[in-house]
Design an enzyme around this catalytic site. Structure first.
Site, PDB file in Angstrom:
ATOM      1  N   HIS A 174      29.636  43.659  33.590  1.00 32.88           N
ATOM      2  CA  HIS A 174      28.714  44.615  34.500  1.00 32.88           C
ATOM      3  C   HIS A 174      28.000  45.434  33.024  1.00 32.88           C
ATOM      4  CE1 HIS A 174      30.777  45.370  38.325  1.00 32.88           C
ATOM      5  NE2 HIS A 174      29.625  44.528  38.947  1.00 32.88           N
ATOM      6  N   CYS A 268      31.772  53.739  36.327  1.00 26.50           N
ATOM      7  CA  CYS A 268      32.040  52.790  37.585  1.00 26.50           C
ATOM      8  C   CYS A 268      33.179  53.670  38.946  1.00 26.50           C
ATOM      9  CB  CYS A 268      33.142  51.722  37.090  1.00 26.50           C
ATOM     10  SG  CYS A 268      32.982  50.146  36.072  1.00 26.50           S
TER      11      CYS A 268
END
Length: 275
Positions: A174, A268
């Protein structure tokens, strides 16, 4: 930019407690189903992160966790918002697909314009917004979880220029594991997580970026949350803390060892809401 200008700005965040967090499947290189999660410790560490943000003056909304969705704790992946418009997520892996509806339901209860995506994307996992850079700029990652077509879709939905950046290292699957906004105009990133041409783009756009190395990235030091002055990052990322301190920010450490077992850390677990 002088260090005296590193001023905090109050933010609004969304988090989801790890009430059902476990590692029962593998969808990134950090997950290991043979190592049990300490569920009680995960909740305790998450609460510390939550309290750290509120103690710094930020508002934190809490999304209810749902059974059967162990990765909902990674709330940043559920959507991406800019100026009251929310671009929803469409997860790549079926194990996480139902999370998107839970996030959409949250936004349905507020003053948001919600756009249901056509293309696969994982919210703030692969999008970062810098409102003070070039009039408002979105950096977007692709290569592992988000389709490049989602970048075009996000630009049309959000009305901000989107810069596509290709991720090339599976360990940094990511964007938020390889790059972070330190304030409204400045970033930090690990160059080798990106293709050569994406590195060139980042050098051109952000010549004063704080450059991280692989050790910083592997310690999830780039998976951080910053209010423009305080940089919240996990306790393992000591070298990264030194780098942001040298750039004039104040590092704030939070232990998140259990969440790292699922492949995530501070960022996150925290979505920024931008009404």
């Amino acid at each position: 930019m002088s260090h005296t200008e590193r001023l905090p700005r109050n933010r609004t965040y969304l988090m989801c407690p790890p009430e059902h967090f476990t590692v029962d499947y593998v969808i990134n290189p950090w997950m290991d189903t043979t190592v049990p999660v300490d569920a009680a410790l995960a909740v305790k560490q998450w609460q510390l992160l939550h309290d750290t943000l509120t103690d710094l003056g930020h508002a934190v909304h809490v999304l209810d966790a749902r059974p059967g969705l162990p990765d909902m704790v990674y709330a940043a992946n559920g959507a991406f918002s800019v100026d009251g418009t929310v671009y929803g997520a469409r997860f790549k892996h079926p194990q996480r697909s139902a999370e998107a509806a839970a996030h959409q339901l949250f936004y349905a209860g507020g003053p948001w314009t919600f756009a249901d995506p056509v293309h696969v994307n994982e919210g703030e996992g692969d999008f970062a917004y810098l409102p003070g850079a070039y009039g408002g700029l979105i950096l977007a990652g692709h290569g592992f979880r988000t389709e490049p077509a989602a970048h075009v879709e996000a630009q049309e939905v959000l009305g901000r220029p989107v810069i596509s950046l290709k991720l090339v290292d599976p360990a940094f699957y990511h964007l938020d594991t390889a790059l972070a906004a330190l304030d409204d105009r400045h970033i930090t990133y690990y160059p080798e997580a990106f293709s050569a041409m994406s590195q060139r783009v980042l050098r051109q756009l952000f010549p004063d970026a704080v450059i991280a190395d692989r050790s910083d990235a592997e310690a999830f030091g780039l998976n951080l949350v910053s209010d423009g002055h305080h940089v919240i990052l996990n306790t393992e990322a000591t070298a990264m803390a030194d780098k942001v301190r040298a750039a004039g920010y104040t590092p704030v450490h939070v232990e998140l060892s259990e969440l790292k077992r699922g492949g995530g850390s501070v960022k996150c677990a925290v979505a920024e809401l931008r009404p």
